[in-house]
Design a protein around this motif. Sequence first.
Motif, PDB file in Angstrom:
ATOM      1  N   TYR A   4      -2.489   0.255  -6.590  1.00 39.60           N
ATOM      2  CA  TYR A   4      -1.873   1.251  -7.465  1.00 39.60           C
ATOM      3  C   TYR A   4      -0.879   0.503  -8.339  1.00 39.60           C
ATOM      4  O   TYR A   4       0.017  -0.185  -7.829  1.00 39.60           O
ATOM      5  CB  TYR A   4      -1.193   2.339  -6.635  1.00 39.60           C
ATOM      6  CG  TYR A   4      -2.176   3.193  -5.867  1.00 39.60           C
ATOM      7  CD1 TYR A   4      -2.707   4.346  -6.441  1.00 39.60           C
ATOM      8  CD2 TYR A   4      -2.590   2.838  -4.587  1.00 39.60           C
ATOM      9  CE1 TYR A   4      -3.633   5.129  -5.751  1.00 39.60           C
ATOM     10  CE2 TYR A   4      -3.508   3.604  -3.893  1.00 39.60           C
ATOM     11  CZ  TYR A   4      -4.028   4.747  -4.486  1.00 39.60           C
ATOM     12  OH  TYR A   4      -4.943   5.512  -3.798  1.00 39.60           O
ATOM     13  N   SER A  11       3.937  -4.560 -10.703  1.00 42.17           N
ATOM     14  CA  SER A  11       2.627  -4.559 -10.057  1.00 42.17           C
ATOM     15  C   SER A  11       1.653  -5.518 -10.730  1.00 42.17           C
ATOM     16  O   SER A  11       0.632  -5.883 -10.138  1.00 42.17           O
ATOM     17  CB  SER A  11       2.050  -3.145 -10.033  1.00 42.17           C
ATOM     18  OG  SER A  11       2.134  -2.543 -11.319  1.00 42.17           O
ATOM     19  N   LYS A  35       3.960   9.994 -12.492  1.00 35.68           N
ATOM     20  CA  LYS A  35       3.530   9.872 -11.091  1.00 35.68           C
ATOM     21  C   LYS A  35       2.272  10.705 -10.796  1.00 35.68           C
ATOM     22  O   LYS A  35       2.040  11.124  -9.662  1.00 35.68           O
ATOM     23  CB  LYS A  35       4.665  10.226 -10.132  1.00 35.68           C
ATOM     24  CG  LYS A  35       5.868   9.291 -10.288  1.00 35.68           C
ATOM     25  CD  LYS A  35       6.976   9.622  -9.347  1.00 35.68           C
ATOM     26  CE  LYS A  35       8.150   8.664  -9.428  1.00 35.68           C
ATOM     27  NZ  LYS A  35       8.423   7.992 -10.688  1.00 35.68           N
ATOM     28  N   TYR A  43       1.005  10.716  -7.145  1.00 37.49           N
ATOM     29  CA  TYR A  43       1.146   9.383  -6.550  1.00 37.49           C
ATOM     30  C   TYR A  43       2.115   9.412  -5.370  1.00 37.49           C
ATOM     31  O   TYR A  43       2.032   8.588  -4.463  1.00 37.49           O
ATOM     32  CB  TYR A  43       1.623   8.390  -7.609  1.00 37.49           C
ATOM     33  CG  TYR A  43       1.875   6.994  -7.091  1.00 37.49           C
ATOM     34  CD1 TYR A  43       0.890   6.292  -6.400  1.00 37.49           C
ATOM     35  CD2 TYR A  43       3.101   6.364  -7.304  1.00 37.49           C
ATOM     36  CE1 TYR A  43       1.123   5.011  -5.921  1.00 37.49           C
ATOM     37  CE2 TYR A  43       3.335   5.087  -6.836  1.00 37.49           C
ATOM     38  CZ  TYR A  43       2.350   4.407  -6.146  1.00 37.49           C
ATOM     39  OH  TYR A  43       2.577   3.134  -5.678  1.00 37.49           O
ATOM     40  N   ILE A  46       0.743   9.089  -2.049  1.00 37.75           N
ATOM     41  CA  ILE A  46       0.363   7.734  -1.640  1.00 37.75           C
ATOM     42  C   ILE A  46       1.598   6.939  -1.255  1.00 37.75           C
ATOM     43  O   ILE A  46       1.654   6.298  -0.217  1.00 37.75           O
ATOM     44  CB  ILE A  46      -0.386   7.013  -2.786  1.00 37.75           C
ATOM     45  CG1 ILE A  46      -1.624   7.812  -3.221  1.00 37.75           C
ATOM     46  CG2 ILE A  46      -0.750   5.587  -2.386  1.00 37.75           C
ATOM     47  CD1 ILE A  46      -2.674   7.952  -2.149  1.00 37.75           C
ATOM     48  N   ASN A  47       2.596   6.976  -2.134  1.00 37.43           N
ATOM     49  CA  ASN A  47       3.858   6.273  -1.903  1.00 37.43           C
ATOM     50  C   ASN A  47       5.010   7.226  -2.211  1.00 37.43           C
ATOM     51  O   ASN A  47       5.322   7.453  -3.381  1.00 37.43           O
ATOM     52  CB  ASN A  47       3.950   5.022  -2.783  1.00 37.43           C
ATOM     53  CG  ASN A  47       5.275   4.285  -2.607  1.00 37.43           C
ATOM     54  OD1 ASN A  47       6.070   4.614  -1.730  1.00 37.43           O
ATOM     55  ND2 ASN A  47       5.508   3.300  -3.446  1.00 37.43           N
ATOM     56  N   CYS A  54       1.557  -0.604  -4.863  1.00 37.41           N
ATOM     57  CA  CYS A  54       1.143  -0.202  -3.521  1.00 37.41           C
ATOM     58  C   CYS A  54      -0.266  -0.736  -3.332  1.00 37.41           C
ATOM     59  O   CYS A  54      -1.128  -0.539  -4.200  1.00 37.41           O
ATOM     60  CB  CYS A  54       1.157   1.314  -3.380  1.00 37.41           C
ATOM     61  SG  CYS A  54       0.432   1.909  -1.823  1.00 37.41           S
ATOM     62  N   GLU A  56      -3.359  -0.422  -0.848  1.00 32.57           N
ATOM     63  CA  GLU A  56      -3.934   0.334   0.271  1.00 32.57           C
ATOM     64  C   GLU A  56      -5.112  -0.450   0.823  1.00 32.57           C
ATOM     65  O   GLU A  56      -6.057  -0.775   0.090  1.00 32.57           O
ATOM     66  CB  GLU A  56      -4.381   1.723  -0.187  1.00 32.57           C
ATOM     67  CG  GLU A  56      -4.870   2.592   0.949  1.00 32.57           C
ATOM     68  CD  GLU A  56      -5.153   4.031   0.527  1.00 32.57           C
ATOM     69  OE1 GLU A  56      -5.676   4.791   1.349  1.00 32.57           O
ATOM     70  OE2 GLU A  56      -4.854   4.383  -0.635  1.00 32.57           O
ATOM     71  N   LYS A  62      -0.867   0.706   4.239  1.00 32.77           N
ATOM     72  CA  LYS A  62      -0.334   0.466   2.899  1.00 32.77           C
ATOM     73  C   LYS A  62       0.780  -0.574   2.947  1.00 32.77           C
ATOM     74  O   LYS A  62       1.614  -0.566   3.849  1.00 32.77           O
ATOM     75  CB  LYS A  62       0.207   1.768   2.296  1.00 32.77           C
ATOM     76  CG  LYS A  62      -0.828   2.865   2.121  1.00 32.77           C
ATOM     77  CD  LYS A  62      -0.204   4.090   1.459  1.00 32.77           C
ATOM     78  CE  LYS A  62      -1.188   5.223   1.355  1.00 32.77           C
ATOM     79  NZ  LYS A  62      -1.370   5.912   2.641  1.00 32.77           N
ATOM     80  N   LEU A  64       3.874  -1.965   0.425  1.00 27.79           N
ATOM     81  CA  LEU A  64       4.586  -1.429  -0.733  1.00 27.79           C
ATOM     82  C   LEU A  64       5.408  -2.431  -1.523  1.00 27.79           C
ATOM     83  O   LEU A  64       5.736  -2.157  -2.669  1.00 27.79           O
ATOM     84  CB  LEU A  64       5.515  -0.285  -0.283  1.00 27.79           C
ATOM     85  CG  LEU A  64       4.855   0.915   0.384  1.00 27.79           C
ATOM     86  CD1 LEU A  64       5.916   1.944   0.757  1.00 27.79           C
ATOM     87  CD2 LEU A  64       3.817   1.532  -0.528  1.00 27.79           C
ATOM     88  N   GLU A  65       5.774  -3.539  -0.989  1.00 26.06           N
ATOM     89  CA  GLU A  65       6.667  -4.458  -1.681  1.00 26.06           C
ATOM     90  C   GLU A  65       5.914  -5.675  -2.200  1.00 26.06           C
ATOM     91  O   GLU A  65       5.227  -6.368  -1.444  1.00 26.06           O
ATOM     92  CB  GLU A  65       7.812  -4.884  -0.764  1.00 26.06           C
ATOM     93  CG  GLU A  65       8.704  -3.736  -0.305  1.00 26.06           C
ATOM     94  CD  GLU A  65       9.412  -3.027  -1.465  1.00 26.06           C
ATOM     95  OE1 GLU A  65       9.705  -3.690  -2.482  1.00 26.06           O
ATOM     96  OE2 GLU A  65       9.664  -1.821  -1.351  1.00 26.06           O
TER      97      GLU A  65
END
Length: 201
Positions: A4, A11, A35, A43, A46-47, A54, A56, A62, A64-65
Amino acid sequence: MKLYYSPGACSLSVHIALHEAGLSFEAIKAPTQSKILPDGSSYLNINPLGYVPCLELANGDKLLEGPAIVQYIADLAPEKNLAPTQGTMARLQLQSWLNFIATEVHKGFSPLTTPGMPDDMKTLARDRLMQRLQWVNGELAGKQYLMGDTFTVADGYLFTVSGWPAMVGMDLSGLTHLGLYRARVGARAGVQAAMRAEGLI
């Protein structure tokens, strides 16, 4: 795997890592403002934090960082040498760079993009950010990449965030080593592929 992302956001670093690693994945645009995902869903389902990236995994887990995600990706494709081996001093140096980029450069842009931030705070933030980038510029002298002659996931991250200054009125034209570095990294096939996928080129 599903990535994502929001075009041009942090990202992009993960997007670059996935292309450099040659891994199969699905990229899903997750606009940081609305979002709302392409299928119309939120979104935040999802997060819940609402930011990107993110990643997955196939089993539903998931990550995230960004700094954690890119190391995970690098370890999935060890033959690409995107990160030194776990447990080595070189790996610790990579983690040091990822943490520096995250805390001293990436987050340094926050005061400059936060609505309502007083001008004097923005000035202080620009000055501090420029000091950090000047230091990076010095560290790049005589190097192809942050870790020497080998491209790593830290380079994808630095390339991403060092592309933001123009959007906040910062002039990096005097940082010669950083400029040459950005041109070198930006010419890589994996970086070009990620930027093309995000509509940045």
